[in-house]
Write a protein that holds these residues in place. Structure first.
Motif, PDB file in Angstrom:
ATOM      1  N   PHE A  35      60.802  40.225  94.276  1.00 42.48           N
ATOM      2  CA  PHE A  35      60.149  39.814  93.046  1.00 42.48           C
ATOM      3  C   PHE A  35      60.054  38.300  92.859  1.00 42.48           C
ATOM      4  O   PHE A  35      59.242  37.825  92.085  1.00 42.48           O
ATOM      5  CB  PHE A  35      60.851  40.426  91.835  1.00 42.48           C
ATOM      6  N   CYS A  36      60.896  37.558  93.568  1.00 39.37           N
ATOM      7  CA  CYS A  36      60.903  36.123  93.380  1.00 39.37           C
ATOM      8  C   CYS A  36      60.371  35.376  94.587  1.00 39.37           C
ATOM      9  O   CYS A  36      60.147  34.158  94.530  1.00 39.37           O
ATOM     10  CB  CYS A  36      62.334  35.635  93.066  1.00 39.37           C
ATOM     11  N   GLY A  37      60.210  36.057  95.701  1.00 36.22           N
ATOM     12  CA  GLY A  37      59.593  35.454  96.875  1.00 36.22           C
ATOM     13  C   GLY A  37      60.501  34.536  97.663  1.00 36.22           C
ATOM     14  O   GLY A  37      60.029  33.711  98.453  1.00 36.22           O
ATOM     15  N   PHE A  38      61.828  34.643  97.477  1.00 36.76           N
ATOM     16  CA  PHE A  38      62.732  33.817  98.280  1.00 36.76           C
ATOM     17  C   PHE A  38      64.056  34.564  98.495  1.00 36.76           C
ATOM     18  O   PHE A  38      64.306  35.557  97.861  1.00 36.76           O
ATOM     19  CB  PHE A  38      62.985  32.457  97.630  1.00 36.76           C
ATOM     20  N   LYS A  94      66.259  41.306  78.053  1.00 35.71           N
ATOM     21  CA  LYS A  94      65.479  40.962  76.869  1.00 35.71           C
ATOM     22  C   LYS A  94      65.448  42.136  75.884  1.00 35.71           C
ATOM     23  O   LYS A  94      65.497  43.291  76.280  1.00 35.71           O
ATOM     24  CB  LYS A  94      64.037  40.612  77.260  1.00 35.71           C
ATOM     25  N   ASP A  95      65.341  41.817  74.601  1.00 35.90           N
ATOM     26  CA  ASP A  95      65.091  42.801  73.538  1.00 35.90           C
ATOM     27  C   ASP A  95      66.210  43.813  73.343  1.00 35.90           C
ATOM     28  O   ASP A  95      65.994  44.892  72.779  1.00 35.90           O
ATOM     29  CB  ASP A  95      63.768  43.552  73.795  1.00 35.90           C
ATOM     30  N   THR A  96      67.416  43.492  73.826  1.00 38.77           N
ATOM     31  CA  THR A  96      68.555  44.371  73.600  1.00 38.77           C
ATOM     32  C   THR A  96      69.845  43.574  73.774  1.00 38.77           C
ATOM     33  O   THR A  96      69.870  42.571  74.495  1.00 38.77           O
ATOM     34  CB  THR A  96      68.557  45.574  74.562  1.00 38.77           C
ATOM     35  N   ASP A  97      70.903  44.031  73.114  1.00 36.80           N
ATOM     36  CA  ASP A  97      72.220  43.442  73.315  1.00 36.80           C
ATOM     37  C   ASP A  97      72.969  44.107  74.460  1.00 36.80           C
ATOM     38  O   ASP A  97      74.068  43.681  74.828  1.00 36.80           O
ATOM     39  CB  ASP A  97      73.060  43.570  72.024  1.00 36.80           C
ATOM     40  N   GLU A  98      72.374  45.149  75.023  1.00 40.68           N
ATOM     41  CA  GLU A  98      72.994  45.866  76.127  1.00 40.68           C
ATOM     42  C   GLU A  98      72.965  45.001  77.396  1.00 40.68           C
ATOM     43  O   GLU A  98      72.052  44.196  77.611  1.00 40.68           O
ATOM     44  CB  GLU A  98      72.241  47.168  76.403  1.00 40.68           C
ATOM     45  N   THR A  99      73.963  45.188  78.248  1.00 42.61           N
ATOM     46  CA  THR A  99      73.976  44.529  79.555  1.00 42.61           C
ATOM     47  C   THR A  99      74.152  45.576  80.641  1.00 42.61           C
ATOM     48  O   THR A  99      74.658  46.674  80.396  1.00 42.61           O
ATOM     49  CB  THR A  99      75.110  43.492  79.657  1.00 42.61           C
ATOM     50  N   ALA A 100      73.726  45.219  81.845  1.00 46.51           N
ATOM     51  CA  ALA A 100      73.860  46.104  82.991  1.00 46.51           C
ATOM     52  C   ALA A 100      74.642  45.393  84.086  1.00 46.51           C
ATOM     53  O   ALA A 100      74.933  44.197  83.981  1.00 46.51           O
ATOM     54  CB  ALA A 100      72.478  46.513  83.500  1.00 46.51           C
ATOM     55  N   LEU A 101      74.979  46.135  85.139  1.00 43.15           N
ATOM     56  CA  LEU A 101      75.611  45.551  86.313  1.00 43.15           C
ATOM     57  C   LEU A 101      74.642  45.609  87.489  1.00 43.15           C
ATOM     58  O   LEU A 101      73.819  46.517  87.588  1.00 43.15           O
ATOM     59  CB  LEU A 101      76.898  46.303  86.672  1.00 43.15           C
ATOM     60  N   MET A 102      74.726  44.610  88.372  1.00 43.05           N
ATOM     61  CA  MET A 102      73.890  44.568  89.562  1.00 43.05           C
ATOM     62  C   MET A 102      74.760  44.187  90.767  1.00 43.05           C
ATOM     63  O   MET A 102      75.547  43.240  90.698  1.00 43.05           O
ATOM     64  CB  MET A 102      72.762  43.541  89.399  1.00 43.05           C
ATOM     65  N   THR A 103      74.620  44.921  91.850  1.00 46.95           N
ATOM     66  CA  THR A 103      75.367  44.592  93.058  1.00 46.95           C
ATOM     67  C   THR A 103      74.734  43.381  93.736  1.00 46.95           C
ATOM     68  O   THR A 103      73.560  43.056  93.514  1.00 46.95           O
ATOM     69  CB  THR A 103      75.360  45.767  94.046  1.00 46.95           C
ATOM     70  N   SER A 104      75.507  42.702  94.578  1.00 46.88           N
ATOM     71  CA  SER A 104      74.988  41.535  95.289  1.00 46.88           C
ATOM     72  C   SER A 104      73.853  41.940  96.236  1.00 46.88           C
ATOM     73  O   SER A 104      72.891  41.191  96.433  1.00 46.88           O
ATOM     74  CB  SER A 104      76.105  40.846  96.070  1.00 46.88           C
ATOM     75  N   GLU A 105      73.951  43.144  96.799  1.00 47.28           N
ATOM     76  CA  GLU A 105      72.884  43.645  97.674  1.00 47.28           C
ATOM     77  C   GLU A 105      71.571  43.768  96.907  1.00 47.28           C
ATOM     78  O   GLU A 105      70.507  43.360  97.395  1.00 47.28           O
ATOM     79  CB  GLU A 105      73.280  45.003  98.249  1.00 47.28           C
ATOM     80  N   LYS A 106      71.631  44.322  95.691  1.00 48.65           N
ATOM     81  CA  LYS A 106      70.420  44.471  94.886  1.00 48.65           C
ATOM     82  C   LYS A 106      69.923  43.127  94.363  1.00 48.65           C
ATOM     83  O   LYS A 106      68.721  42.926  94.182  1.00 48.65           O
ATOM     84  CB  LYS A 106      70.690  45.437  93.728  1.00 48.65           C
ATOM     85  N   TYR A 107      70.856  42.205  94.137  1.00 49.98           N
ATOM     86  CA  TYR A 107      70.458  40.857  93.729  1.00 49.98           C
ATOM     87  C   TYR A 107      69.613  40.202  94.817  1.00 49.98           C
ATOM     88  O   TYR A 107      68.548  39.630  94.541  1.00 49.98           O
ATOM     89  CB  TYR A 107      71.702  40.028  93.446  1.00 49.98           C
ATOM     90  N   ASN A 108      70.057  40.310  96.060  1.00 48.40           N
ATOM     91  CA  ASN A 108      69.294  39.739  97.178  1.00 48.40           C
ATOM     92  C   ASN A 108      67.955  40.450  97.353  1.00 48.40           C
ATOM     93  O   ASN A 108      66.935  39.824  97.637  1.00 48.40           O
ATOM     94  CB  ASN A 108      70.111  39.827  98.474  1.00 48.40           C
ATOM     95  N   GLU A 109      67.969  41.770  97.158  1.00 44.64           N
ATOM     96  CA  GLU A 109      66.724  42.541  97.249  1.00 44.64           C
ATOM     97  C   GLU A 109      65.727  42.109  96.177  1.00 44.64           C
ATOM     98  O   GLU A 109      64.540  41.955  96.444  1.00 44.64           O
ATOM     99  CB  GLU A 109      67.048  44.029  97.109  1.00 44.64           C
ATOM    100  N   MET A 110      66.223  41.894  94.959  1.00 42.30           N
ATOM    101  CA  MET A 110      65.346  41.467  93.867  1.00 42.30           C
ATOM    102  C   MET A 110      64.770  40.089  94.139  1.00 42.30           C
ATOM    103  O   MET A 110      63.591  39.840  93.892  1.00 42.30           O
ATOM    104  CB  MET A 110      66.111  41.459  92.546  1.00 42.30           C
ATOM    105  N   LYS A 111      65.569  39.183  94.653  1.00 39.37           N
ATOM    106  CA  LYS A 111      65.086  37.830  94.976  1.00 39.37           C
ATOM    107  C   LYS A 111      63.937  37.889  95.985  1.00 39.37           C
ATOM    108  O   LYS A 111      62.911  37.242  95.820  1.00 39.37           O
ATOM    109  CB  LYS A 111      66.209  36.971  95.545  1.00 39.37           C
ATOM    110  N   GLN A 112      64.121  38.712  97.015  1.00 40.34           N
ATOM    111  CA  GLN A 112      63.095  38.794  98.060  1.00 40.34           C
ATOM    112  C   GLN A 112      61.838  39.479  97.580  1.00 40.34           C
ATOM    113  O   GLN A 112      60.715  39.040  97.865  1.00 40.34           O
ATOM    114  CB  GLN A 112      63.672  39.541  99.281  1.00 40.34           C
TER     115      GLN A 112
END
Length: 245
Positions: A242-245, A222-240
């Motif tokens: 911050f998203c509860g699943f 949000k609020d920027t045109d910049e993008t970042a990269l995320m590893t699949s490991e961190k994606y799963n960590e974020m789901k657990q």
């Protein structure tokens, strides 16, 4: 009630600071001392919520004194009150809550104390009295010709590339040679994630994730045109986490 200690080697200035602090409602000066040893002794005995500290304590270092005090209680708020503006970057980078330069202003002191009160209201009071916090409210970033103080709440992402970190906010991009790990250490882990070896993102700024490769996602923020990269490991960590699943 905010309990305050004043550490200043000049008695007249100690008395002025005490009077100015106690003009702020619900603030009490519980100790007023003029040297390193007395400051440590009184702090251990009284455990105030905030310490107004001079940089030069009759030849002793107020920076070192503040560091010793924060080792006793990392939650204490250190406010440097000094004529030495040149130490501002070092003070903020390590442990300062605020930095006041002589001559002192009653309104400025009141704002600083008011901020501390707002942070402690609603929490249990007592000898420690201050809400446990992680991370810094500001980052001190040294550029080639300037020093920038960046509110961490404004940071959207940080990228490390070619030995330089790009700190992206909604309005500006700041460059620094400081390592990504050093910056990460100063950020609240509940709000920021090291999502890739080269990126830190503010989690609440994540807008969309797209598959980039077998083990990587592209993060739209949000609020920027910049993008970042995320590893699949961190994606799963974020789901657990911050998203509860």
């Amino acid at each position: 009630m905010i309990r305050v200690m004043v550490v200043e080697d000049e008695e007249q200035i100690r008395n002025i600071l005490k009077k100015m602090i106690e003009k702020t409602p619900d603030c009490e000066v519980v100790s007023s001392c003029g040297n390193f040893a007395a400051a440590i002794s009184d702090f251990i005995r009284l455990r105030p919520d905030a310490v107004f500290m001079d940089i030069d304590l009759a030849g002793e270092s107020g920076l070192d004194c503040a560091k010793a005090i924060t080792e006793v209680d990392p939650k204490v708020k250190i406010i440097f009150a000094t004529a030495h503006s040149e130490y501002m970057a070092n003070a903020f980078e390590i442990y300062a809550f605020d930095y006041l330069v002589k001559p002192f202003d009653l309104e400025r002191i009141g704002k600083t104390l008011g901020k501390i009160k707002s942070m402690t209201s609603g929490n249990a009071t007592g000898s420690n009295g201050t809400k446990t916090e992680t991370g810094y409210e500001k980052l001190v970033i040294r550029g080639k010709e300037e020093i920038n103080l960046i509110d961490t709440k404004d940071i959207i992402m940080i990228e490390r590339s070619d030995g330089i970190c790009r700190i992206v906010t909604g309005d500006e991009i700041f460059l620094t040679s400081t390592s990504l790990s050093s910056i990460q250490d100063k950020l609240d882990p509940d709000k920021f994630m090291r999502c890739h070896k080269s990126y830190i993102i503010r989690v609440e700024a994540v807008k969309k994730l797209e598959v980039y490769g077998r083990w990587t996602y592209t993060v739209t923020l949000k609020d920027t045109d910049e993008t970042a990269l995320m590893t699949s490991e961190k994606y799963n960590e974020m789901k657990q986490k911050f998203c509860g699943f």
